[in-house]
Write a protein that holds these residues in place. Structure first.
Motif, PDB file in Angstrom:
ATOM      1  N   GLN A  17      -9.449  -1.780  19.606  1.00  0.00           N
ATOM      2  CA  GLN A  17      -9.355  -0.778  18.542  1.00  0.00           C
ATOM      3  C   GLN A  17      -9.717  -1.381  17.187  1.00  0.00           C
ATOM      4  OE1 GLN A  17      -5.309   0.571  19.111  1.00  0.00           O
ATOM      5  NE2 GLN A  17      -5.933   2.241  20.484  1.00  0.00           N
ATOM      6  N   VAL A  18      -9.246  -2.593  16.928  1.00  0.00           N
ATOM      7  CA  VAL A  18      -9.575  -3.259  15.665  1.00  0.00           C
ATOM      8  C   VAL A  18     -11.078  -3.524  15.582  1.00  0.00           C
ATOM      9  CG1 VAL A  18      -9.294  -5.392  14.348  1.00  0.00           C
ATOM     10  CG2 VAL A  18      -7.297  -4.257  15.306  1.00  0.00           C
ATOM     11  N   GLU A  64     -16.386  -2.318  13.303  1.00  0.00           N
ATOM     12  CA  GLU A  64     -17.775  -1.879  13.500  1.00  0.00           C
ATOM     13  C   GLU A  64     -18.053  -0.580  12.757  1.00  0.00           C
ATOM     14  OE1 GLU A  64     -18.137  -1.682  17.756  1.00  0.00           O
ATOM     15  OE2 GLU A  64     -18.606  -3.828  17.923  1.00  0.00           O
ATOM     16  N   GLU A  65     -17.110   0.344  12.787  1.00  0.00           N
ATOM     17  CA  GLU A  65     -17.280   1.624  12.087  1.00  0.00           C
ATOM     18  C   GLU A  65     -17.367   1.410  10.576  1.00  0.00           C
ATOM     19  OE1 GLU A  65     -18.191   5.406  11.691  1.00  0.00           O
ATOM     20  OE2 GLU A  65     -17.904   4.452  13.642  1.00  0.00           O
ATOM     21  N   ARG A  92     -24.865  -3.808   4.078  1.00  0.00           N
ATOM     22  CA  ARG A  92     -24.724  -4.022   5.517  1.00  0.00           C
ATOM     23  C   ARG A  92     -25.732  -5.061   6.000  1.00  0.00           C
ATOM     24  NH1 ARG A  92     -24.969   0.945   7.046  1.00  0.00           N
ATOM     25  NH2 ARG A  92     -27.224   0.999   7.294  1.00  0.00           N
ATOM     26  N   GLU A  93     -26.977  -4.941   5.520  1.00  0.00           N
ATOM     27  CA  GLU A  93     -28.024  -5.878   5.920  1.00  0.00           C
ATOM     28  C   GLU A  93     -27.670  -7.301   5.484  1.00  0.00           C
ATOM     29  OE1 GLU A  93     -32.864  -6.375   5.416  1.00  0.00           O
ATOM     30  OE2 GLU A  93     -31.776  -5.049   4.064  1.00  0.00           O
ATOM     31  N   ALA A  94     -27.272  -7.456   4.231  1.00  0.00           N
ATOM     32  CA  ALA A  94     -26.916  -8.786   3.716  1.00  0.00           C
ATOM     33  C   ALA A  94     -25.716  -9.353   4.473  1.00  0.00           C
ATOM     34  CB  ALA A  94     -26.609  -8.711   2.221  1.00  0.00           C
ATOM     35  N   PHE A  95     -24.701  -8.527   4.684  1.00  0.00           N
ATOM     36  CA  PHE A  95     -23.494  -8.964   5.377  1.00  0.00           C
ATOM     37  C   PHE A  95     -23.808  -9.429   6.797  1.00  0.00           C
ATOM     38  CE2 PHE A  95     -19.815  -8.127   8.064  1.00  0.00           C
ATOM     39  CZ  PHE A  95     -18.818  -8.800   7.377  1.00  0.00           C
ATOM     40  N   LEU A 143     -10.181  -1.937   5.576  1.00  0.00           N
ATOM     41  CA  LEU A 143      -9.305  -2.384   6.656  1.00  0.00           C
ATOM     42  C   LEU A 143      -7.843  -2.376   6.221  1.00  0.00           C
ATOM     43  CD1 LEU A 143     -11.448  -5.285   8.172  1.00  0.00           C
ATOM     44  CD2 LEU A 143     -11.159  -2.968   9.060  1.00  0.00           C
ATOM     45  N   LYS A 144      -7.596  -2.777   4.983  1.00  0.00           N
ATOM     46  CA  LYS A 144      -6.228  -2.780   4.486  1.00  0.00           C
ATOM     47  C   LYS A 144      -5.691  -1.356   4.403  1.00  0.00           C
ATOM     48  CE  LYS A 144      -3.311  -4.860   0.999  1.00  0.00           C
ATOM     49  NZ  LYS A 144      -3.231  -5.752  -0.141  1.00  0.00           N
TER      50      LYS A 144
END
Length: 154
Positions: free
Chosen positions: A88-89, A94-95, A105-108, A147-148
């Motif tokens: 789930q995490v 991914e979402e 997103r590309e750089a990350f 996420l937090k």
């Protein structure tokens, strides 16, 4: 010593033709920037190493954390509750990565998933190294906040 050596190499490669009077000040600035870059990289790497290490088992010393993640096609061995939470995490991460702006997103993904350095990422993205650093920083911050907000503390 490696940082000093790297700074000396940068000085000789980029400023070898300069007058010798300018070299001490140039070296000092290059050394300061190299030290700063080293500690920034170390901080980012330790953040993502900590994040990804929460997905690995304690007996895996040399394995890639991404390779050890269970896929949806395989039934996880061990604690079913822990495996469910882990999947789930991973799905949430991914979402959230999909929700990032395209350049972030590309750089990350290039920097942290493909393990490219800043220069390689800049070439791949056809932008400056500073832009890569900015995009990665913003992506990391956005992911951490998202996420937090979902109650995930890694």
């Amino acid at each position: 010593m490696d940082i000093v050596q790297d700074a000396m190499l940068k000085l000789s490669e980029k400023y070898g033709a300069r007058p010798s009077e300018e070299l001490p000040l140039l070296f000092q600035r290059i050394l300061q920037n190299t030290i700063r870059d080293f500690y920034r990289r170390q901080k980012v790497r330790s953040t993502w190493t900590t994040l990804l290490s929460s997905f690995t088992s304690a007996d895996d010393d040399e394995s890639d954390p991404l390779e050890s993640l269970p896929t949806q096609n395989h039934s996880p061995i061990g604690n079913p509750h822990g495996a469910l939470e882990q999947s789930q995490v991973i799905a949430i991460i991914e979402e959230e990565i999909k929700r990032l702006p395209a350049r972030q997103r590309e750089a990350f993904l290039l920097r942290y998933w493909e393990e490219m350095d800043t220069a390689e990422t800049a070439i791949a993205m056809k932008c400056s190294e500073g832009s890569v650093k900015t995009h990665c920083s913003r992506a990391t911050h956005t992911l951490a906040v998202a996420l937090k907000a979902k109650g995930i503390e890694l």
